[in-house]
Design a protein around this motif. Structure first.
Motif: not given
Length: 389
Positions: A206-207, A194, A284-285, A203, A281, A211, A287, A192
């Protein structure tokens, strides 16, 4: 439970070899010392041909029987250790930091050496016995490398047999499963990518860790919600790596794990669903999520007729009451499967004393198994290559 008298007479010697190998474990493709000991012993015992360096550190020996037949029966043992720090407390425990024979390959090597000594001395068979000492069974592709370097082209054989110790079975109990016996295996990595940030201001990130954590749970529902209950498939996430500081939200995380299967269609379905979860994912995120899966082990399939022959030979040594045909396949994997895809044969397990499971830092292989396993291996050669027929 019994052993061949000539092999029983060598029990002390086999124990010494085993303890030496156990004290000096070597990880896959690094079995230089082990291979040297194997080759030295084979030559000392009069094995007709000893070939080294196949598959990096592999050793192949050939013993010609009294008869002039042209059939060849092969026996295979693995030699590599695991990257585990030993905690057995044995007087002959590993002297190599971070390496241990926690799967008993030192015992397998010793058993095949015991069979080799006996067969080279007696030669009561018609044809050739082939001894295959394989490196790097523990997920590193030792069998595939030997095959790629021409194992069976250089040394053709008609059938091949292997054996594994089993601390969870009664000592001297041999079990064999006809047909699909051990699972195939994929290893996978999910990365992942991010965006990192200060942990006080998540905030802005993009963690990737969050995820990845969500994906752990999602991936491990793939089997229960996609694979039919009548099929056997296992998905396990076994690693998660992310982060470097208390006050930083990581921008990258990686998951790793394995898929075990007996049916290629179920493997493909499982991979497709994991890939779809990763794509979801990513959307949705916002990334990037990369999924990589690769085959490490094929499904191990025992030939039905040769399984019967193996069990018949084992009964000669162990007695009928100590040989069983199991029907439930094992979800563990074994790269002997690759050899069985090329040459028909069979693979069994043999029980020994002890109750600590394999791949455990406290594992101890019961030394009483050494002459027993050697006797079974030698007997299958004599049974499959009988003199005077």
């Amino acid at each position: 439970m019994s052993t061949m008298p000539d092999i029983a007479a060598a029990e002390h010697e086999l124990a010494e070899i085993f303890e030496d190998l156990h004290a000096h474990p070597e990880i896959g493709f690094e079995e230089t010392r082990t291979a040297g000991i194997v080759a030295e012993r084979l030559r000392a015992w009069g094995v007709d041909e000893v070939h080294t360096g196949l598959g990096g550190t592999g050793v192949v020996g050939l013993i010609r029987g009294k008869g002039a037949g042209n059939r060849c029966v092969a026996l295979r043992a693995d030699m590599d250790a695991l990257p585990i720090e030993e905690q057995s407390g044995l007087s002959y425990a590993s002297q190599n930091a971070g390496a241990m024979h926690a799967c008993g390959h030192d015992g397998h090597t010793t058993m095949l050496l015991g069979a080799a000594k006996y067969l080279a001395a007696t030669r009561d068979f018609d044809g050739t016995a082939m001894l295959v000492f394989q490196p790097a069974e523990e997920g590193l592709g030792g069998a595939r490398r030997m095959l790629a370097e021409g194992l069976f082209e250089r040394f053709p054989c008609d059938e091949i047999y292997g054996m594994h110790n089993n601390p969870m079975a009664e000592p001297g109990q041999l079990s064999l499963i006809k047909g699909p016996a051990m699972a195939g295996a994929q290893f996978f990595d999910i990365t992942v990518r991010g965006q990192g940030s200060h942990a006080a201001m998540p905030h802005q990130s993009r963690d990737a860790l969050m995820i990845a954590a969500a994906l752990v749970g999602q991936v491990q529902t793939v089997v229960s919600r996609n694979v039919p209950a009548t099929e056997t498939c296992v998905v396990s996430v076994t690693q998660i790596h992310s982060g470097s500081a208390y006050n930083v939200v990581p921008g990258e995380a990686r998951l790793s794990g394995t898929i075990r299967y007996f049916n290629d269609a179920m493997r493909d379905l499982t991979e497709e669903r994991i890939a779809a979860l990763c794509q979801g994912a990513a959307v949705a995120y916002g990334v990037e999520v990369e999924f990589d899966s690769r085959n490490i082990f094929d499904v191990l399939v025992n030939d039905a007729d040769l399984s019967d022959a193996y069990m018949e030979a084992a009964r000669d040594v162990l007695g009928a009451e100590n040989v069983s045909e199991k029907t439930t396949p094992v979800t563990g994997s074994e790269d002997f499967a690759d050899m069985l895809k090329v040459v028909p044969g069979a693979y069994c397990t043999l029980g020994h004393s002890g109750s600590t499971p394999l791949h455990n830092p406290g594992f101890v292989l019961g030394k009483e198994i050494l002459p027993v396993g050697a006797s079974v291996l030698a007997r299958i050669v004599e049974k499959r290559l009988p003199l005077g027929q």
